[in-house]
Enzyme design. Structure first.
Site, mmCIF file in Angstrom:
data_model
loop_
_atom_site.group_PDB
_atom_site.id
_atom_site.type_symbol
_atom_site.label_atom_id
_atom_site.label_comp_id
_atom_site.label_asym_id
_atom_site.label_seq_id
_atom_site.Cartn_x
_atom_site.Cartn_y
_atom_site.Cartn_z
ATOM 1 N N PRO A 217 -2.356 -22.212 10.903
ATOM 2 C CA PRO A 217 -2.170 -20.775 10.615
ATOM 3 C C PRO A 217 -0.710 -20.431 10.354
ATOM 4 O O PRO A 217 0.191 -20.898 11.045
ATOM 5 C CB PRO A 217 -2.678 -20.104 11.896
ATOM 6 C CG PRO A 217 -3.707 -21.047 12.396
ATOM 7 C CD PRO A 217 -3.170 -22.417 12.096
ATOM 8 N N CYS A 218 -0.523 -19.594 9.323
ATOM 9 C CA CYS A 218 0.833 -19.416 8.822
ATOM 10 C C CYS A 218 1.350 -17.995 8.924
ATOM 11 O O CYS A 218 2.479 -17.743 8.585
ATOM 12 C CB CYS A 218 0.869 -19.847 7.367
ATOM 13 S SG CYS A 218 -0.226 -18.860 6.340
ATOM 14 N N GLN A 219 0.522 -17.054 9.406
ATOM 15 C CA GLN A 219 0.981 -15.655 9.380
ATOM 16 C C GLN A 219 2.314 -15.489 10.104
ATOM 17 O O GLN A 219 3.117 -14.639 9.755
ATOM 18 C CB GLN A 219 -0.061 -14.730 10.032
ATOM 19 C CG GLN A 219 -1.321 -14.567 9.213
ATOM 20 C CD GLN A 219 -2.348 -15.641 9.502
ATOM 21 O OE1 GLN A 219 -2.027 -16.719 9.991
ATOM 22 N NE2 GLN A 219 -3.593 -15.368 9.182
ATOM 23 N N ASP A 220 2.544 -16.315 11.126
ATOM 24 C CA ASP A 220 3.747 -16.123 11.924
ATOM 25 C C ASP A 220 4.999 -16.683 11.262
ATOM 26 O O ASP A 220 6.109 -16.479 11.731
ATOM 27 C CB ASP A 220 3.545 -16.729 13.312
ATOM 28 C CG ASP A 220 2.382 -16.053 14.014
ATOM 29 O OD1 ASP A 220 2.393 -14.820 14.090
ATOM 30 O OD2 ASP A 220 1.442 -16.744 14.435
ATOM 31 N N PHE A 221 4.822 -17.422 10.153
ATOM 32 C CA PHE A 221 5.980 -17.923 9.415
ATOM 33 C C PHE A 221 6.108 -17.230 8.063
ATOM 34 O O PHE A 221 7.031 -17.463 7.314
ATOM 35 C CB PHE A 221 5.834 -19.433 9.168
ATOM 36 C CG PHE A 221 5.728 -20.222 10.447
ATOM 37 C CD1 PHE A 221 6.786 -20.295 11.332
ATOM 38 C CD2 PHE A 221 4.549 -20.890 10.769
ATOM 39 C CE1 PHE A 221 6.680 -21.021 12.512
ATOM 40 C CE2 PHE A 221 4.434 -21.615 11.942
ATOM 41 C CZ PHE A 221 5.510 -21.685 12.822
#
Length: 347
Positions: free
Chosen positions: A88-92
Site C-alpha cells: 500500500p502506497c497512500q502513505d508515500f
C-alpha cells in the site's frame, strides 16, 4: 499447478493488475500478450471487492485477510521462485498525507519482507508510487530492509506510457535478486516514446482517444462491455479542482487515481466523467476483466492496480532472469554431478 511453471506468491494483490501481467495470455487494444509460464500459487488482499474481482478473473480464490494476521497465525505460504506485490502506497503518495513510516500501513512492506525471508524466492518485485523516491530516505530505508535478508536490490522508475499503456503513470519497482544467483535482473526496454524521431524502433505513445474512443455512447446500452454503464455523476466543480478537467484526446490519459471521491476525470467529449471501463482501458486491463462491487469500489480497484501491460513487460524480464538462472544452475550441476535445485544452499 503444473510442475514446469514458475511459482509466484502475490501479496497486496488488489484486483490483480500485476498478476494479470505476470500470467499473460490476454489481449489489449488488438495486441496479444503471451502467457509467460508463471503460476500464481498464493494471492492475498484485505479488500473484499478486490478479492471478488480477482477470483472472477483468475478462477482461484485469494486469501482475503490482513497479511500480518495471516502470518501471525502461522498460516502456510506455498514455496515459490518469485514474490510480487504492490504494498500500500497512500502513505508515500504525493496525493496522500505522506506520513510514510509513521503509520501501520506505511510499514506493510515489512510483511512482504517476512514472506521473502520465509520463502527465499530467487527474485521479488515490489511496486510503489513515485512519491517514494522523494520522501526523505524512504526508498533507501526500504531497500536496506530488503537487502538485509540476503538480496541484491535495485530500483527502477518506469513510465507506463513508454510500454504501451495509454497513461502517464510513473511507478517505482524495487527488484531483489537472491545473493546466491549468478544472474542479474535487467529491466524491460521501452517500446513506446513521446517523441519517436530519435529512435525509429519505438512506437508513439498511445493516446486516450485510441484507447477509449470506441466506447463513447455505449454507456447507455444494456449489453455494453462490463462496467461501461458505471460512472460517477459528480458535478463539475470547476477545473481548478482535481478530477474536474477533461482528459486530452491526443495524449495518454492522466494517472488513474484511487483517491478521487467521485471526481474521476471528465471524458474529452465533456458531457460525463470517465466510466469504470474507460478507466480500466486507460490502465490497460483486458475487456474481459470484470470489476465487482459498486462503481466507486471499482474505480478504487483500478486506481490501486499496476497496469497489466506494464506488469507484463516486467514479467518478461523476470522470465529472462529465471531462464538464465536455471540454465546456469543446471550447467553447474552437470559439472558437479549435483542435484539441480533453486533452493538456497545452506552450509
Amino acid at each position: 499447478v503444473s510442475a514446469d511453471k514458475t511459482k509466484i506468491v502475490s501479496l497486496f494483490s488488489g484486483c490483480g493488475g500485476m498478476d494479470v501481467g505476470f500470467l499473460g495470455g490476454f489481449s489489449y487494444l488488438n495486441s496479444e500478450y503471451d502467457n509467460l509460464g508463471f503460476d500464481i500459487v498464493f494471492a492475498n488482499d484485505i479488500d473484499e471487492n478486490s478479492c471478488l474481482s480477482y477470483e472472477d478473473y483468475f478462477k482461484h480464490t485469494p486469501v482475503c485477510a490482513d497479511i500480518e494476521k495471516h502470518l501471525n497465525n502461522n498460516n502456510p505460504i506455498p514455496d515459490c521462485e518469485v514474490v510480487i506485490g504492490g504494498f500500500p502506497c497512500q502513505d508515500f503518495s504525493v496525493a496522500g498525507k505522506r506520513k510514510g513510516f509513521r503509520t501501520k500501513r506505511g510499514k506493510l512492506y515489512m510483511q512482504m519482507k517476512r514472506v521473502i525471508t520465509l520463502k527465499q524466492p530467487l527474485i521479488f518485485v515490489a511496486e510503489n508510487v513515485k512519491g517514494l523516491t522523494n520522501l526523505k530516505g524512504a526508498l533507501d530505508q526500504i531497500k536496506e530492509d530488503f537487502s538485509s535478508v540476503g538480496y541484491r536490490i535495485n530500483d527502477y522508475l518506469l513510465m507506463a506510457a513508454n510500454f504501451g499503456v495509454p497513461q502517464t503513470r510513473e511507478r517505482v519497482f524495487i527488484v531483489g535478486v537472491r545473493e546466491d544467483c549468478t544472474n542479474d535482473f535487467h529491466p524491460p526496454f521501452p517500446t513506446h516514446a513521446a517523441d519517436i524521431t530519435t529512435d525509429e524502433s519505438l512506437k508513439p505513445w498511445i493516446t486516450a482517444k485510441e484507447a477509449i474512443n470506441d466506447l463513447w455512447g455505449t454507456e447507455k446500452n444494456r449489453n455494453c462491455l462490463p462496467n461501461q454503464d458505471q460512472f460517477s455523476r459528480a458535478k463539475n466543480y470547476g477545473e481548478h479542482l482535481q478530477g474536474n478537467k477533461p482528459i486530452k484526446p491526443d495524449y495518454p490519459g492522466p494517472t488513474i487515481r484511487a483517491e478521487h471521491h467521485g471526481n474521476i476525470e471528465f471524458h474529452y467529449n465533456k458531457s460525463r466523467r470517465l466510466t469504470v471501463r474507460e478507466c480500466a482501458r486507460i490502465q490497460s486491463f483486458p475487456d474481459n476483466y470484470i470489476f465487482r462491487g459498486s462503481g466507486s469500489s471499482a474505480y478504487v480497484q483500478i486506481g490501486n492496480a499496476v497496469p497489466p501491460v506494464l506488469a507484463w513487460h516486467i514479467a518478461k524480464s523476470v522470465r529472462s532472469f529465471i531462464n538464465a538462472e536455471k540454465e546456469a544452475r543446471s550447467k553447474n550441476n552437470k559439472q558437479n554431478n549435483g542435484v539441480y535445485s533453486l533452493k538456497k544452499h545452506t552450509a
